[in-house]
Design a protein around this motif. Structure first.
Motif, PDB file in Angstrom:
ATOM      1  N   ALA A   1     -21.216 -63.057 -16.653  1.00  0.00           N
ATOM      2  CA  ALA A   1     -19.786 -62.949 -16.969  1.00  0.00           C
ATOM      3  C   ALA A   1     -19.510 -63.229 -18.441  1.00  0.00           C
ATOM      4  CB  ALA A   1     -18.987 -63.912 -16.107  1.00  0.00           C
ATOM      5  N   PRO A   2     -18.598 -62.486 -19.036  1.00  0.00           N
ATOM      6  CA  PRO A   2     -18.177 -62.785 -20.406  1.00  0.00           C
ATOM      7  C   PRO A   2     -17.267 -64.015 -20.438  1.00  0.00           C
ATOM      8  CG  PRO A   2     -16.892 -60.964 -19.529  1.00  0.00           C
ATOM      9  CD  PRO A   2     -17.926 -61.304 -18.486  1.00  0.00           C
ATOM     10  N   GLN A   3     -16.765 -64.314 -21.626  1.00  0.00           N
ATOM     11  CA  GLN A   3     -15.839 -65.431 -21.801  1.00  0.00           C
ATOM     12  C   GLN A   3     -14.658 -65.300 -20.833  1.00  0.00           C
ATOM     13  OE1 GLN A   3     -15.696 -68.218 -23.652  1.00  0.00           O
ATOM     14  NE2 GLN A   3     -13.640 -68.697 -22.907  1.00  0.00           N
ATOM     15  N   ILE A   4     -14.278 -66.400 -20.217  1.00  0.00           N
ATOM     16  CA  ILE A   4     -13.145 -66.416 -19.292  1.00  0.00           C
ATOM     17  C   ILE A   4     -12.018 -67.230 -19.911  1.00  0.00           C
ATOM     18  CG2 ILE A   4     -12.322 -67.153 -17.017  1.00  0.00           C
ATOM     19  CD1 ILE A   4     -15.213 -66.790 -16.011  1.00  0.00           C
ATOM     20  N   ASP A   5     -10.888 -66.576 -20.149  1.00  0.00           N
ATOM     21  CA  ASP A   5      -9.710 -67.262 -20.673  1.00  0.00           C
ATOM     22  C   ASP A   5      -8.762 -67.680 -19.554  1.00  0.00           C
ATOM     23  OD1 ASP A   5     -10.451 -66.843 -23.439  1.00  0.00           O
ATOM     24  OD2 ASP A   5      -9.864 -64.746 -23.144  1.00  0.00           O
ATOM     25  N   ILE A   6      -8.723 -66.859 -18.508  1.00  0.00           N
ATOM     26  CA  ILE A   6      -7.835 -67.110 -17.377  1.00  0.00           C
ATOM     27  C   ILE A   6      -8.649 -66.952 -16.099  1.00  0.00           C
ATOM     28  CG2 ILE A   6      -5.771 -66.326 -16.145  1.00  0.00           C
ATOM     29  CD1 ILE A   6      -4.934 -65.110 -18.972  1.00  0.00           C
ATOM     30  N   LEU A   7      -8.669 -67.980 -15.287  1.00  0.00           N
ATOM     31  CA  LEU A   7      -9.416 -67.948 -14.032  1.00  0.00           C
ATOM     32  C   LEU A   7      -8.450 -67.858 -12.867  1.00  0.00           C
ATOM     33  CD1 LEU A   7     -12.076 -68.268 -12.418  1.00  0.00           C
ATOM     34  CD2 LEU A   7     -11.698 -70.762 -12.528  1.00  0.00           C
ATOM     35  N   LEU A   8      -8.697 -66.910 -11.967  1.00  0.00           N
ATOM     36  CA  LEU A   8      -7.886 -66.786 -10.759  1.00  0.00           C
ATOM     37  C   LEU A   8      -8.782 -66.957  -9.536  1.00  0.00           C
ATOM     38  CD1 LEU A   8      -4.963 -64.475  -9.952  1.00  0.00           C
ATOM     39  CD2 LEU A   8      -6.840 -64.618  -8.316  1.00  0.00           C
ATOM     40  N   ILE A   9      -8.417 -67.904  -8.682  1.00  0.00           N
ATOM     41  CA  ILE A   9      -9.155 -68.146  -7.447  1.00  0.00           C
ATOM     42  C   ILE A   9      -8.274 -67.727  -6.271  1.00  0.00           C
ATOM     43  CG2 ILE A   9     -10.310 -69.853  -6.008  1.00  0.00           C
ATOM     44  CD1 ILE A   9     -10.758 -71.521  -8.504  1.00  0.00           C
ATOM     45  N   PRO A  10      -8.638 -66.645  -5.585  1.00  0.00           N
ATOM     46  CA  PRO A  10      -7.875 -66.224  -4.416  1.00  0.00           C
ATOM     47  C   PRO A  10      -8.140 -67.152  -3.242  1.00  0.00           C
ATOM     48  CG  PRO A  10      -9.292 -64.457  -5.292  1.00  0.00           C
ATOM     49  CD  PRO A  10      -9.749 -65.744  -5.889  1.00  0.00           C
ATOM     50  N   GLY A  11      -7.410 -66.926  -2.156  1.00  0.00           N
ATOM     51  CA  GLY A  11      -7.629 -67.691  -0.943  1.00  0.00           C
ATOM     52  C   GLY A  11      -8.338 -66.869   0.112  1.00  0.00           C
ATOM     53  N   GLY A  12      -8.234 -67.331   1.347  1.00  0.00           N
ATOM     54  CA  GLY A  12      -8.891 -66.662   2.452  1.00  0.00           C
ATOM     55  C   GLY A  12      -9.776 -67.633   3.196  1.00  0.00           C
ATOM     56  N   PRO A  13     -10.310 -67.226   4.348  1.00  0.00           N
ATOM     57  CA  PRO A  13     -11.161 -68.129   5.125  1.00  0.00           C
ATOM     58  C   PRO A  13     -12.395 -68.605   4.371  1.00  0.00           C
ATOM     59  CG  PRO A  13     -11.229 -65.880   6.006  1.00  0.00           C
ATOM     60  CD  PRO A  13     -10.116 -65.928   5.019  1.00  0.00           C
ATOM     61  N   GLY A  14     -12.828 -67.852   3.389  1.00  0.00           N
ATOM     62  CA  GLY A  14     -14.000 -68.247   2.615  1.00  0.00           C
ATOM     63  C   GLY A  14     -13.796 -69.477   1.752  1.00  0.00           C
ATOM     64  N   THR A  15     -12.549 -69.914   1.589  1.00  0.00           N
ATOM     65  CA  THR A  15     -12.328 -71.128   0.788  1.00  0.00           C
ATOM     66  C   THR A  15     -12.741 -72.381   1.544  1.00  0.00           C
ATOM     67  OG1 THR A  15     -10.010 -71.225   1.519  1.00  0.00           O
ATOM     68  CG2 THR A  15     -10.463 -70.142  -0.596  1.00  0.00           C
ATOM     69  N   ARG A  16     -12.816 -72.305   2.866  1.00  0.00           N
ATOM     70  CA  ARG A  16     -13.192 -73.502   3.641  1.00  0.00           C
ATOM     71  C   ARG A  16     -14.609 -73.958   3.316  1.00  0.00           C
ATOM     72  NH1 ARG A  16      -8.412 -70.848   4.577  1.00  0.00           N
ATOM     73  NH2 ARG A  16      -7.170 -71.899   6.183  1.00  0.00           N
ATOM     74  N   PRO A  17     -15.623 -73.075   3.323  1.00  0.00           N
ATOM     75  CA  PRO A  17     -16.942 -73.538   2.890  1.00  0.00           C
ATOM     76  C   PRO A  17     -17.000 -73.854   1.398  1.00  0.00           C
ATOM     77  CG  PRO A  17     -17.011 -71.200   3.504  1.00  0.00           C
ATOM     78  CD  PRO A  17     -15.688 -71.727   3.937  1.00  0.00           C
ATOM     79  N   MET A  18     -16.181 -73.180   0.597  1.00  0.00           N
ATOM     80  CA  MET A  18     -16.211 -73.428  -0.849  1.00  0.00           C
ATOM     81  C   MET A  18     -15.826 -74.854  -1.208  1.00  0.00           C
ATOM     82  SD  MET A  18     -14.629 -69.929  -2.435  1.00  0.00           S
ATOM     83  CE  MET A  18     -14.512 -70.577  -4.083  1.00  0.00           C
ATOM     84  N   ILE A  19     -14.897 -75.435  -0.443  1.00  0.00           N
ATOM     85  CA  ILE A  19     -14.445 -76.783  -0.807  1.00  0.00           C
ATOM     86  C   ILE A  19     -15.492 -77.846  -0.469  1.00  0.00           C
ATOM     87  CG2 ILE A  19     -12.007 -76.173  -0.641  1.00  0.00           C
ATOM     88  CD1 ILE A  19     -11.893 -77.602   2.054  1.00  0.00           C
ATOM     89  N   LYS A  20     -16.569 -77.415   0.201  1.00  0.00           N
ATOM     90  CA  LYS A  20     -17.681 -78.327   0.493  1.00  0.00           C
ATOM     91  C   LYS A  20     -18.916 -77.996  -0.341  1.00  0.00           C
ATOM     92  CE  LYS A  20     -16.072 -78.725   5.271  1.00  0.00           C
ATOM     93  NZ  LYS A  20     -16.400 -78.452   6.695  1.00  0.00           N
ATOM     94  N   ASP A  21     -18.805 -76.984  -1.196  1.00  0.00           N
ATOM     95  CA  ASP A  21     -19.929 -76.507  -2.002  1.00  0.00           C
ATOM     96  C   ASP A  21     -19.852 -77.146  -3.389  1.00  0.00           C
ATOM     97  OD1 ASP A  21     -21.703 -75.063  -3.606  1.00  0.00           O
ATOM     98  OD2 ASP A  21     -21.224 -73.144  -2.670  1.00  0.00           O
ATOM     99  N   GLU A  22     -20.613 -78.194  -3.610  1.00  0.00           N
ATOM    100  CA  GLU A  22     -20.536 -78.928  -4.874  1.00  0.00           C
ATOM    101  C   GLU A  22     -20.929 -78.083  -6.074  1.00  0.00           C
ATOM    102  OE1 GLU A  22     -19.175 -81.722  -5.774  1.00  0.00           O
ATOM    103  OE2 GLU A  22     -18.482 -81.991  -3.720  1.00  0.00           O
ATOM    104  N   ALA A  23     -21.879 -77.171  -5.892  1.00  0.00           N
ATOM    105  CA  ALA A  23     -22.278 -76.300  -7.008  1.00  0.00           C
ATOM    106  C   ALA A  23     -21.114 -75.392  -7.411  1.00  0.00           C
ATOM    107  CB  ALA A  23     -23.497 -75.471  -6.622  1.00  0.00           C
TER     108      ALA A  23
END
Length: 199
Positions: free
Chosen positions: A66-88
């Motif tokens: 990925a190139p330089q990121i100035d603005i980060l957007l994180i969408p939602g969805g059922p996939g966020t449930r495992p993400m909140i337990k993924d320390e990496a």
């Protein structure tokens, strides 16, 4: 150049990502923004992701490419449930956000920001069914009944279609309200649903 990155992952809610994408892509490519901007998608490994309702999207980049990121957007969805337990993943979000001018989330993407420690003491919003649960565990002030909320450089929106409102507002911050109105006209975003809803 304002470089906007939309994070993709298995179980992402389609419109959470594609709605803002349409706004930012139109603003970057179809119009003539006063300040140049670009938008791309990325995921951890760059492999295709399967969205919450079955759409498959191939990201533009992996975290490594990925190139330089100035603005980060994180969408939602059922996939966020495992993400909140993924320390990496949470660590990547923290490190990336540290270099961003704007940090944004749609729907349950706000949970990822909260778990990463980026919403502490801030006003945020999220999908209506998640407001009360988030109030129980997060250290943010979780607001209900609003389309989007800005607190400092953190912007969060309610569910699904609310991400379009947030994206249009952000275009206004980047390129001026008049240009944001041109984008709104360009994508013909003037909601007039056939069925009214009363909360």
């Amino acid at each position: 150049m304002n470089s906007i990155a939309i994070l993709l992952f298995d179980g992402v809610e389609e419109l959470d990502a594609v709605g803002p994408w349409e706004v930012f892509a139109w603003a970057a490519k179809e119009g003539s923004p006063p300040k140049p901007m670009s938008v791309f998608t990325l995921s951890g490994d760059g492999a295709p992701v399967t969205c919450g309702k079955g759409m498959v999207i191939t990201p533009d980049h992996s975290f490594e490419t990925a190139p330089q990121i100035d603005i980060l957007l994180i969408p939602g969805g059922p996939g966020t449930r495992p993400m909140i337990k993924d320390e990496a993943m949470l660590d990547w979000v923290r490190k990336t956000a540290a270099g961003c001018t704007w940090i944004t989330a749609v729907c349950t993407g706000a949970m990822v920001l909260a778990k990463a420690g980026l919403a502490k003491g801030k006003r945020i919003t999220t999908y209506h069914d998640v407001v009360e649960p988030m109030r129980q565990w997060s250290d943010a002030e979780v607001l209900a009944g609003v389309r989007f909320v800005r607190d400092g450089n953190l912007v969060t929106s309610a569910g699904v279609s609310a991400g379009i409102d947030m994206a249009l507002w952000l275009v206004g911050q980047l390129a001026g309200a008049d240009y944001a109105r041109e984008v709104q006209q360009g994508i013909e975003y003037f909601p007039a649903p056939p069925y009214s809803y009363e909360a």
